[in-house]
Design an enzyme around this catalytic site. Structure first.
Site, PDB file in Angstrom:
ATOM      1  N   ARG A  65       0.884  -1.174   0.000  1.00  0.00           N
ATOM      2  CA  ARG A  65       0.000   0.000   0.000  1.00  0.00           C
ATOM      3  C   ARG A  65       0.914   1.214   0.000  1.00  0.00           C
ATOM      4  O   ARG A  65       1.737   1.388   0.910  1.00  0.00           O
ATOM      5  CB  ARG A  65      -0.910   0.004   1.229  1.00  0.00           C
ATOM      6  CG  ARG A  65      -1.567   1.362   1.470  1.00  0.00           C
ATOM      7  CD  ARG A  65      -2.649   1.333   2.498  1.00  0.00           C
ATOM      8  NE  ARG A  65      -3.828   0.646   1.985  1.00  0.00           N
ATOM      9  CZ  ARG A  65      -5.038   0.723   2.541  1.00  0.00           C
ATOM     10  NH1 ARG A  65      -5.223   1.438   3.631  1.00  0.00           N
ATOM     11  NH2 ARG A  65      -6.051   0.082   2.008  1.00  0.00           N
ATOM     12  N   HIS A  97      -7.601   1.063  -6.234  1.00  0.00           N
ATOM     13  CA  HIS A  97      -7.729   0.169  -5.072  1.00  0.00           C
ATOM     14  C   HIS A  97      -8.415  -1.127  -5.537  1.00  0.00           C
ATOM     15  O   HIS A  97      -9.566  -1.408  -5.162  1.00  0.00           O
ATOM     16  CB  HIS A  97      -8.548   0.873  -3.984  1.00  0.00           C
ATOM     17  CG  HIS A  97      -8.461   0.234  -2.639  1.00  0.00           C
ATOM     18  ND1 HIS A  97      -7.637  -0.840  -2.345  1.00  0.00           N
ATOM     19  CD2 HIS A  97      -9.123   0.522  -1.463  1.00  0.00           C
ATOM     20  CE1 HIS A  97      -7.790  -1.173  -1.069  1.00  0.00           C
ATOM     21  NE2 HIS A  97      -8.681  -0.365  -0.522  1.00  0.00           N
ATOM     22  N   GLN A 120     -10.153  -3.865  -3.095  1.00  0.00           N
ATOM     23  CA  GLN A 120     -11.440  -3.451  -2.542  1.00  0.00           C
ATOM     24  C   GLN A 120     -12.579  -3.813  -3.493  1.00  0.00           C
ATOM     25  O   GLN A 120     -13.629  -4.325  -3.072  1.00  0.00           O
ATOM     26  CB  GLN A 120     -11.441  -1.939  -2.286  1.00  0.00           C
ATOM     27  CG  GLN A 120     -12.747  -1.425  -1.718  1.00  0.00           C
ATOM     28  CD  GLN A 120     -13.046  -2.013  -0.343  1.00  0.00           C
ATOM     29  OE1 GLN A 120     -12.232  -1.905   0.560  1.00  0.00           O
ATOM     30  NE2 GLN A 120     -14.212  -2.635  -0.183  1.00  0.00           N
ATOM     31  N   CYS A 138     -16.576   1.311   1.408  1.00  0.00           N
ATOM     32  CA  CYS A 138     -15.399   0.465   1.663  1.00  0.00           C
ATOM     33  C   CYS A 138     -14.858   0.628   3.073  1.00  0.00           C
ATOM     34  O   CYS A 138     -14.063  -0.202   3.527  1.00  0.00           O
ATOM     35  CB  CYS A 138     -14.324   0.725   0.617  1.00  0.00           C
ATOM     36  SG  CYS A 138     -13.544   2.346   0.742  1.00  0.00           S
ATOM     37  N   ARG A 193     -13.121  -8.713   1.922  1.00  0.00           N
ATOM     38  CA  ARG A 193     -11.721  -8.410   1.590  1.00  0.00           C
ATOM     39  C   ARG A 193     -10.878  -9.664   1.813  1.00  0.00           C
ATOM     40  O   ARG A 193     -10.010 -10.003   1.019  1.00  0.00           O
ATOM     41  CB  ARG A 193     -11.194  -7.262   2.478  1.00  0.00           C
ATOM     42  CG  ARG A 193     -11.849  -5.904   2.225  1.00  0.00           C
ATOM     43  CD  ARG A 193     -11.475  -5.346   0.857  1.00  0.00           C
ATOM     44  NE  ARG A 193     -10.043  -5.232   0.697  1.00  0.00           N
ATOM     45  CZ  ARG A 193      -9.308  -4.189   1.104  1.00  0.00           C
ATOM     46  NH1 ARG A 193      -9.886  -3.167   1.682  1.00  0.00           N
ATOM     47  NH2 ARG A 193      -8.000  -4.161   0.894  1.00  0.00           N
TER      48      ARG A 193
HETATM   49  N1   CP Z   1     -11.118  -0.098   2.731  1.00  0.00           N
HETATM   50  C1   CP Z   1      -9.827  -0.136   3.121  1.00  0.00           C
HETATM   51  O1   CP Z   1      -8.908  -0.297   2.303  1.00  0.00           O
HETATM   52  O2   CP Z   1      -9.656  -0.078   4.468  1.00  0.00           O
HETATM   53  P1   CP Z   1      -8.263   0.184   5.216  1.00  0.00           P
HETATM   54  O3   CP Z   1      -7.777   1.541   4.805  1.00  0.00           O
HETATM   55  O4   CP Z   1      -8.607   0.089   6.677  1.00  0.00           O
HETATM   56  O5   CP Z   1      -7.298  -0.883   4.789  1.00  0.00           O
END
Ligand code: CP
Length: 308
Positions: free
Chosen positions: A107, A134, A137, A266, A294
């Protein structure tokens, strides 16, 4: 080597197979304690690095648990604690990590970081979110829609608010899974034209609508997201709120959609900003199934990357 960098860069047949496999794996775990490994443990003897340059709850925990359920081992690494955060190049980091681990999830901020990691790694790399997309997601979101309301192909999704990185991956999914998407938001926050054009070229009906009441007519799914993404400057907050207030998803908005329409977010959410608490906790909301999925979707992604 199979990197999972974005939905539009992945074969549609492979995407479909991942969603179907995720559902089978989820069903097989019904009723089991969370820490129980899967009966099938294809990641046995595999080590996975999970790198975070931004905060995370769902991505971090769902990948970590997913690796363990598949029989593998994981290590969670903070970008700022690594030499990566102190000047070591991404290319060198990729080559070094590839000597230790079988799979890398990252990430990060810039998409170029992800792409450079994938270019220089000799193991598969998964996009756990960049400022631009993303994809993990949206794999979970497709799985969630289909387990509640059947095939997403031909359905109408309405994205409300900011045409951000999550919206971008929804547009990629529209083209690859064959659904339509209406963006309801202000012109200044439109999604990237490149992604709109790509989905349209793949045959999806992509509409841009400034009036949320018109946008949600005939909707099968309404999606909200935070008005401020992690990479947005706090100085933009007031302006964003003024621009996006008309796009809040309320019960009145949900009532204008199809009777069986679902609501997704999300998470994390700012309750009573992008969506009301009544909607988030209401009967059409599937936000916690989305969060759970997820785990299942990413397990399928990891298996696809490793070919196991
Ligand atoms: N939706 C999502 O990616 O959540 P986080 O930022 O908590 O990983």
């Amino acid at each position: 080597m199979s990197h999972f960098l974005d939905i539009h860069k992945t074969d549609p047949g492979d995407l479909r197979a991942m969603i179907d496999q995720a559902r089978v794996m989820k069903d097989a775990r019904a009723g089991l304690p969370k820490g129980t490994p899967d009966a099938d443990r294809p990641l046995e003897n595999h080590m996975v690095a999970l790198i975070f340059e931004k905060p995370s709850t769902r991505t971090r925990v769902s990948f970590d648990v997913g690796v363990r359920q598949l029989g593998g081992q994981s290590m969670v690494l903070s970008g700022s604690d690594m030499q990566l955060g102190h000047g070591e190049t991404i290319a060198d980091t990729a080559r070094v990590l590839s000597r230790y681990v079988d799979l890398i999830m990252i990430r990060t901020f810039e998409e170029s970081t992800l792409l450079e990691m994938a270019e220089y790694a000799s193991v598969p790399v998964i996009n756990g979110l960049t400022d631009r997309t993303h994809p993990c997601q949206i794999m979970a979101d497709v799985l969630t829609f289909e387990e509640h309301n059947g095939p997403i192909k031909g359905k109408k999704v309405v994205w409300t608010g900011d045409g951000n990185n999550v919206c971008a991956s929804f547009l990629h999914a529209a083209g690859q899974f064959g659904f339509d998407l209406t963006f309801a938001g202000p012109e200044t926050l439109d999604p990237e034209a490149e992604f709109v054009d790509l989905a349209r070229a793949q045959g999806s009906k992509i509409e841009i609508e400034r009036d949320i009441s018109k946008a949600v007519i005939g909707a099968d799914l309404i999606v909200a997201d935070t008005w401020m993404s992690m990479h947005d400057a706090q100085s933009a907050r007031e302006g964003r709120h003024n621009q996006l207030a008309p796009y809040q998803v309320s019960e009145q908005v949900m009532d204008q959609a199809n009777d069986d329409a679902l609501f997704m977010h999300c998470l994390p959410a700012h309750r009573d900003e992008e969506a009301t608490t009544a909607v988030m906790d209401g009967p059409k909301s599937v936000i916690f199934d989305e969060a759970e999925n997820r785990l299942h979707a990413q397990k399928a992604v990891m298996r696809w990357c490793l070919g196991v």
